[in-house]
Scaffold this active site. Sequence first.
Site, PDB file in Angstrom:
ATOM      1  N   ARG A  98       0.811  -1.213   0.000  1.00  0.00           N
ATOM      2  CA  ARG A  98       0.000   0.000   0.000  1.00  0.00           C
ATOM      3  C   ARG A  98       0.847   1.268   0.000  1.00  0.00           C
ATOM      4  O   ARG A  98       0.565   2.220  -0.726  1.00  0.00           O
ATOM      5  CB  ARG A  98      -0.928  -0.002   1.209  1.00  0.00           C
ATOM      6  CG  ARG A  98      -1.950   1.134   1.249  1.00  0.00           C
ATOM      7  CD  ARG A  98      -3.013   0.978   0.177  1.00  0.00           C
ATOM      8  NE  ARG A  98      -2.698   1.644  -1.071  1.00  0.00           N
ATOM      9  CZ  ARG A  98      -3.184   1.273  -2.238  1.00  0.00           C
ATOM     10  NH1 ARG A  98      -3.962   0.218  -2.353  1.00  0.00           N
ATOM     11  NH2 ARG A  98      -2.863   1.932  -3.335  1.00  0.00           N
ATOM     12  N   LYS A 133       3.268  24.800  -2.904  1.00  0.00           N
ATOM     13  CA  LYS A 133       1.983  24.227  -2.518  1.00  0.00           C
ATOM     14  C   LYS A 133       2.051  22.701  -2.646  1.00  0.00           C
ATOM     15  O   LYS A 133       1.383  22.087  -3.474  1.00  0.00           O
ATOM     16  CB  LYS A 133       0.866  24.813  -3.379  1.00  0.00           C
ATOM     17  CG  LYS A 133       0.680  26.315  -3.161  1.00  0.00           C
ATOM     18  CD  LYS A 133      -0.380  26.906  -4.067  1.00  0.00           C
ATOM     19  CE  LYS A 133      -0.511  28.402  -3.848  1.00  0.00           C
ATOM     20  NZ  LYS A 133      -1.495  29.029  -4.766  1.00  0.00           N
ATOM     21  N   LYS A 165       6.646  38.926  -1.472  1.00  0.00           N
ATOM     22  CA  LYS A 165       5.253  38.952  -1.916  1.00  0.00           C
ATOM     23  C   LYS A 165       4.549  40.204  -1.406  1.00  0.00           C
ATOM     24  O   LYS A 165       5.143  41.035  -0.708  1.00  0.00           O
ATOM     25  CB  LYS A 165       4.542  37.670  -1.466  1.00  0.00           C
ATOM     26  CG  LYS A 165       5.191  36.405  -2.039  1.00  0.00           C
ATOM     27  CD  LYS A 165       4.547  35.145  -1.546  1.00  0.00           C
ATOM     28  CE  LYS A 165       3.193  34.888  -2.189  1.00  0.00           C
ATOM     29  NZ  LYS A 165       3.317  34.611  -3.630  1.00  0.00           N
ATOM     30  N   GLU A 199       7.028  39.947  -6.225  1.00  0.00           N
ATOM     31  CA  GLU A 199       5.686  39.821  -6.800  1.00  0.00           C
ATOM     32  C   GLU A 199       5.036  41.196  -6.916  1.00  0.00           C
ATOM     33  O   GLU A 199       5.112  42.007  -5.990  1.00  0.00           O
ATOM     34  CB  GLU A 199       4.836  38.931  -5.898  1.00  0.00           C
ATOM     35  CG  GLU A 199       3.368  38.828  -6.299  1.00  0.00           C
ATOM     36  CD  GLU A 199       2.549  38.151  -5.223  1.00  0.00           C
ATOM     37  OE1 GLU A 199       2.429  36.922  -5.273  1.00  0.00           O
ATOM     38  OE2 GLU A 199       2.039  38.852  -4.323  1.00  0.00           O
ATOM     39  N   ASP A 220       1.431  38.750 -10.920  1.00  0.00           N
ATOM     40  CA  ASP A 220       0.447  37.906 -10.251  1.00  0.00           C
ATOM     41  C   ASP A 220      -0.972  38.262 -10.657  1.00  0.00           C
ATOM     42  O   ASP A 220      -1.410  39.414 -10.481  1.00  0.00           O
ATOM     43  CB  ASP A 220       0.600  38.042  -8.734  1.00  0.00           C
ATOM     44  CG  ASP A 220      -0.296  37.076  -7.977  1.00  0.00           C
ATOM     45  OD1 ASP A 220      -0.319  35.884  -8.332  1.00  0.00           O
ATOM     46  OD2 ASP A 220      -0.978  37.517  -7.035  1.00  0.00           O
TER      47      ASP A 220
END
Length: 288
Positions: A98, A133, A165, A199, A220
Amino acid sequence: MLTPASIDRVVAAALAEDAPWGDLTSTAFIPEAATARAELIAREAGVASGLTVFAAAFGLTDPVITVIAQVEDGARFEPGAVLAVVEGPARGILTAERVALNLTQRMSGIATLTARYVSEVAHTRARIADTRKTTPGLRALERQAVRDGGGHNHRFSLSDAVMVKDNHLAVLTAGGASVTDALRTAMASLPHTTHVEVEVDRLDQIEPVLAANVDTIMLDNFSLDDLRRGVEVVAGRAIVEASGGVSLQTVGAIAETGVDVVSVGALTHSARALDLGLDIRVSAAGTT
């Protein structure tokens, strides 16, 4: 890069989670002397990834088990293809099955999805890149799967490159400093080898950021028209990355605007596990 140590760390943790006190079913129902031969079979078409991880699951369970890959990572295959052959003690094969499948199905799913994105932009100069992510604990595996699918990796972690960012900029300029001055001051504390990306979400932010001599500028959630205008404004003074609103339906048009990189979070956070199966035969006397 995916190393033997990183593979063993992930696989060992997965095996400990799945069989913390051993495999009760296999121990009780499978004779100790039984051996087995199993084949990793593709139930659908895709791109292979994780065959080394697949082998590690069996090797860490019982080093007597052998795994022979029939294809290489990154290879395309059709339904019914045999991807690997496993032989050895049946108890160990059943115990590791598994975990081996979970990880290989996950990685092959990511590689397959990545290959689709790469195909959509093949007529442009843009490269497809992943993001942070990723599934916690599985980043090294998932990043390798992106490479197996023909994509590229973004920064691996918060520690190996700078990405400023919108929230960073909000804090950085809260005291009244201009974006350019704030970036220059912060960058002065970095080693000269550190890559700096910033960004922006509006066209008028591009020039002040470029004035700080950053390496990459991320546009972005720009419209296609604004992406084209952004590429013109940058004019080769930095790498241009597009992010946000990227899907298989939109990535081709985004790449056609002239950006250098299209980053796609979906490669890792939305990839479906590929349908792979382990077909196994067991005998009680030690032969298959």
